[in-house]
Design a protein around this motif. Structure first.
Motif, PDB file in Angstrom:
ATOM      1  N   THR A   1       6.315  19.787  -3.152  1.00 33.05           N
ATOM      2  CA  THR A   1       7.041  18.979  -2.245  1.00 33.05           C
ATOM      3  C   THR A   1       6.081  17.870  -1.850  1.00 33.05           C
ATOM      4  OG1 THR A   1       6.270  20.254  -0.196  1.00 33.05           O
ATOM      5  CG2 THR A   1       8.428  20.973  -1.176  1.00 33.05           C
ATOM      6  N   ALA A   2       6.820  16.695  -1.581  1.00 36.85           N
ATOM      7  CA  ALA A   2       5.705  15.293  -1.363  1.00 36.85           C
ATOM      8  C   ALA A   2       6.654  14.433  -0.219  1.00 36.85           C
ATOM      9  CB  ALA A   2       5.149  14.842  -2.571  1.00 36.85           C
ATOM     10  N   VAL A   3       5.954  13.621   0.262  1.00 39.30           N
ATOM     11  CA  VAL A   3       6.472  12.365   1.019  1.00 39.30           C
ATOM     12  C   VAL A   3       5.681  11.107   0.338  1.00 39.30           C
ATOM     13  CG1 VAL A   3       6.697  11.131   2.971  1.00 39.30           C
ATOM     14  CG2 VAL A   3       7.093  13.510   3.031  1.00 39.30           C
ATOM     15  N   LEU A   4       6.242  10.121  -0.066  1.00 41.14           N
ATOM     16  CA  LEU A   4       5.985   9.066  -0.659  1.00 41.14           C
ATOM     17  C   LEU A   4       6.186   7.764   0.269  1.00 41.14           C
ATOM     18  CD1 LEU A   4       4.293   7.906  -3.266  1.00 41.14           C
ATOM     19  CD2 LEU A   4       6.488   7.512  -4.266  1.00 41.14           C
ATOM     20  N   LEU A   5       5.065   7.122   0.784  1.00 37.55           N
ATOM     21  CA  LEU A   5       5.384   5.949   1.619  1.00 37.55           C
ATOM     22  C   LEU A   5       4.980   4.637   0.743  1.00 37.55           C
ATOM     23  CD1 LEU A   5       4.013   7.451   4.655  1.00 37.55           C
ATOM     24  CD2 LEU A   5       6.200   7.740   4.170  1.00 37.55           C
ATOM     25  N   ASP A   6       5.654   3.593   1.268  1.00 45.41           N
ATOM     26  CA  ASP A   6       5.406   2.380   0.713  1.00 45.41           C
ATOM     27  C   ASP A   6       5.507   1.289   1.850  1.00 45.41           C
ATOM     28  OD1 ASP A   6       4.743   0.352  -0.918  1.00 45.41           O
ATOM     29  OD2 ASP A   6       6.850   0.067  -1.810  1.00 45.41           O
ATOM     30  N   PHE A   7       4.228   0.923   2.082  1.00 49.91           N
ATOM     31  CA  PHE A   7       3.981  -0.127   3.238  1.00 49.91           C
ATOM     32  C   PHE A   7       4.001  -1.534   2.630  1.00 49.91           C
ATOM     33  CE2 PHE A   7       2.077   3.650   4.759  1.00 49.91           C
ATOM     34  CZ  PHE A   7       2.480   3.766   6.314  1.00 49.91           C
ATOM     35  N   PRO A   8       4.750  -2.474   3.192  1.00 52.30           N
ATOM     36  CA  PRO A   8       4.893  -4.006   2.827  1.00 52.30           C
ATOM     37  C   PRO A   8       3.561  -4.521   2.763  1.00 52.30           C
ATOM     38  CG  PRO A   8       5.793  -3.835   4.724  1.00 52.30           C
ATOM     39  CD  PRO A   8       5.400  -2.422   4.326  1.00 52.30           C
ATOM     40  N   PRO A   9       3.343  -5.819   1.845  1.00 51.67           N
ATOM     41  CA  PRO A   9       2.140  -6.543   1.918  1.00 51.67           C
ATOM     42  C   PRO A   9       1.819  -7.015   3.209  1.00 51.67           C
ATOM     43  CG  PRO A   9       3.388  -6.738  -0.036  1.00 51.67           C
ATOM     44  CD  PRO A   9       4.254  -6.189   0.730  1.00 51.67           C
ATOM     45  N   PRO A  10       0.668  -7.518   3.815  1.00 46.11           N
ATOM     46  CA  PRO A  10       0.642  -7.926   4.959  1.00 46.11           C
ATOM     47  C   PRO A  10       1.050  -9.260   5.014  1.00 46.11           C
ATOM     48  CG  PRO A  10      -1.541  -8.072   3.641  1.00 46.11           C
ATOM     49  CD  PRO A  10      -0.515  -7.179   2.825  1.00 46.11           C
TER      50      PRO A  10
ATOM     51  N   THR B   1       0.813  -1.094  -0.077  1.00 47.71           N
ATOM     52  CA  THR B   1      -0.052  -0.160   0.032  1.00 47.71           C
ATOM     53  C   THR B   1       0.771   1.276  -0.279  1.00 47.71           C
ATOM     54  OG1 THR B   1      -1.598  -1.272   1.081  1.00 47.71           O
ATOM     55  CG2 THR B   1      -1.930   1.296   1.145  1.00 47.71           C
ATOM     56  N   ARG B   2       0.543   2.170  -0.887  1.00 48.90           N
ATOM     57  CA  ARG B   2       1.211   3.562  -1.156  1.00 48.90           C
ATOM     58  C   ARG B   2       0.623   4.646  -0.486  1.00 48.90           C
ATOM     59  NH1 ARG B   2       3.349   0.665  -6.100  1.00 48.90           N
ATOM     60  NH2 ARG B   2       5.176  -0.345  -5.000  1.00 48.90           N
ATOM     61  N   ALA B   3       1.189   5.429   0.322  1.00 48.29           N
ATOM     62  CA  ALA B   3       0.569   6.640   0.757  1.00 48.29           C
ATOM     63  C   ALA B   3       1.398   7.861   0.239  1.00 48.29           C
ATOM     64  CB  ALA B   3       0.604   6.495   2.226  1.00 48.29           C
ATOM     65  N   LEU B   4       0.564   8.948  -0.054  1.00 49.70           N
ATOM     66  CA  LEU B   4       1.120  10.170  -0.413  1.00 49.70           C
ATOM     67  C   LEU B   4       0.755  11.331   0.367  1.00 49.70           C
ATOM     68  CD1 LEU B   4       2.824  11.445  -2.824  1.00 49.70           C
ATOM     69  CD2 LEU B   4       1.055  11.812  -4.171  1.00 49.70           C
TER      70      LEU B   4
END
Length: 443
Positions: free
Chosen positions: A265-274, A199-202
């Motif tokens: 400006t931005a912050v890009l997050l990548d959460f690993p799969p469950p 899951t990616r968050a921005l």
């Protein structure tokens, strides 16, 4: 990735619908409600008629108790003028008529030699007519302003889509505070995109305000949603956003827009799969304030040794730094990530001191160690402390965004489509060196 829920994720309940007033024959009817709105105005303004009524009584009483050499009855012209500023058009018209009638009755009670006569009567009548016209113009301006606000709210809701309380295995909450309460449009943007790779968050902030900034935010969000779903490599997602920003800049320059050199400006997050063994996230920072990890154990800032330049300014960086990969940071299950725009960190009090976000988070957690268990409570705590710091006066658009990994739930609902479904329909793919692309779904 499954859809998850948690007892900490319950959103605030909506206000219940109020039942009709009264019952039986005494129940208020819709026609009566509409009549009250026309005559008295909206519920919040229904006491506005008290001031012009008090003026009407005071002027008549004062004129009745003065001598004939000092008449104040012509001051009745102020009554409809005040009503025009506080009351609806219908109420203003009633006060204009009441002022004329009161003038005629009180003036006729005086002896002929002391009467104000026709000139003042014309003054009060003309003032009433002008007051009714002013009330109508004011009401039309209010309707136009309300229409503009509705368009702004709809535009922002279209660009920044509403999200379920738990989406892509993440619990989240956000608060957006526009610096201009009337415009309601700014360049802050955020989103969560589930994908087969995690899951990616921005969270980001476009330089500038208005529709131009909203258009740039919409372009970046569209690119993030598509690339964030299809691309397994977070670096490719970042490159697609860089390219989209460059294309937008070229378009605005070709159109001759003055803001053709915008950046974001931005912050890009990548959460690993469950189910992943390691508790970590990957972060790519485009010149934005780093996020905070908040838990009952304390607050820590997720800094990196280096970050990219803001989107739209990559040409100023060295070639080796333009495609810098993400940095990996450990994140525990009890930690909530807090991301904010510069409207929070650059908020100043009357002395010019910036809002100390880190200290405010530490103080909030010390007062309530369970605060980080709920993203909703966390963003509210930050908002309240920031507004107290600036005494309620914001000078920039502000977005407070909190996400955390949701606890596993027995009732899981798929929140993302698998790429296998589309490759089965259309097995042809367009492969780029070092990238994995798939064809867009039909329709």
């Amino acid at each position: 990735m499954p859809f998850r829920s948690s007892p900490h994720a319950s959103p605030p309940e909506s206000d219940p619908v109020s039942p009709p007033h009264g019952s039986g024959l005494f129940r208020r009817q819709p026609q009566l409600d509409r009549a009250l709105v026309v005559i008295l105005g909206r519920p919040r303004r229904r006491l506005g008629w008290l001031l012009p009524l008090a003026l009407l009584v005071v002027v008549c009483f004062a004129d009745w108790n003065t001598s004939g050499d000092f008449r104040v009855l012509s001051w009745l012209v102020v009554v409809p003028v005040v009503a025009a500023a506080l009351c609806p058009v219908g109420t203003t018209a009633l006060f204009a008529v009441a002022a004329v009638v009161a003038y005629a009755v009180v003036d006729q009670a005086w002896e002929h030699e002391f009467r104000a006569g026709l000139p003042d009567f014309i003054l009060v009548s003309t003032g009433g007519l002008l007051a009714v016209a002013a009330a109508w113009l004011r009401r039309r301006g209010e309707r136009r302003a309300l229409s503009v606000q509705n368009v702004a709210d709809t535009t922002r809701a279209t660009v920044i889509r509403p999200l379920p309380p738990s989406w892509g295995g993440l619990l989240h909450a956000h608060i957006y505070l526009p610096a201009d309460a009337e415009a309601r449009l700014g360049g802050d943007f955020y989103d969560i995109q589930p994908s087969p790779w995690g899951t990616r968050a921005l969270l980001g902030d476009v330089q500038g305000k208005g529709l131009g900034a909203v258009a740039v935010a919409a372009n970046l969000l569209g690119t993030f949603r598509e690339a964030g779903f299809h691309q397994p490599d977070l670096r490719v997602v970042a490159e697609r956003m860089e390219i989209r920003m460059e294309r937008n800049r070229l378009y605005e320059q070709a159109m001759g827009y003055k803001d053709g050199d915008r950046f974001a400006t931005a912050v890009l997050l990548d959460f690993p799969p469950p189910g992943s063994a390691d508790g970590y996230i990957d972060v790519i920072n485009f010149g934005h304030d780093p996020p905070f990890a908040v838990s009952a154990r304390g607050v820590r800032r997720l800094d990196a040794d280096s970050s990219r330049l803001p989107l739209g300014l990559s040409e100023l960086a060295a070639v080796s730094e333009r495609s810098a990969g993400p940095y990996r940071v450990p994140v525990a299950e009890d930690e909530t990530l807090l991301l904010t725009t510069d409207g929070v960190t650059e908020a100043r009090d009357r002395a010019g001191d910036f809002f100390p976000l880190a200290e405010a988070l530490e103080a909030a957690v010390a007062e309530d160690p369970q605060l980080a268990d709920s993203p909703y409570r966390l963003v509210r705590a930050v908002r309240d402390r920031m507004l107290r710091h600036v005494y309620g006066r914001l000078h920039d658009d502000t977005t407070i965004f909190a996400v955390r990994i949701a606890a596993p739930s027995a009732e899981s609902v798929p929140s993302v489509l698998s790429l296998t479904r589309w490759t089965e329909i259309s097995p042809s793919t367009t492969a780029l060196p070092g990238r994995q692309d798939s064809t867009e779904p039909p329709g």
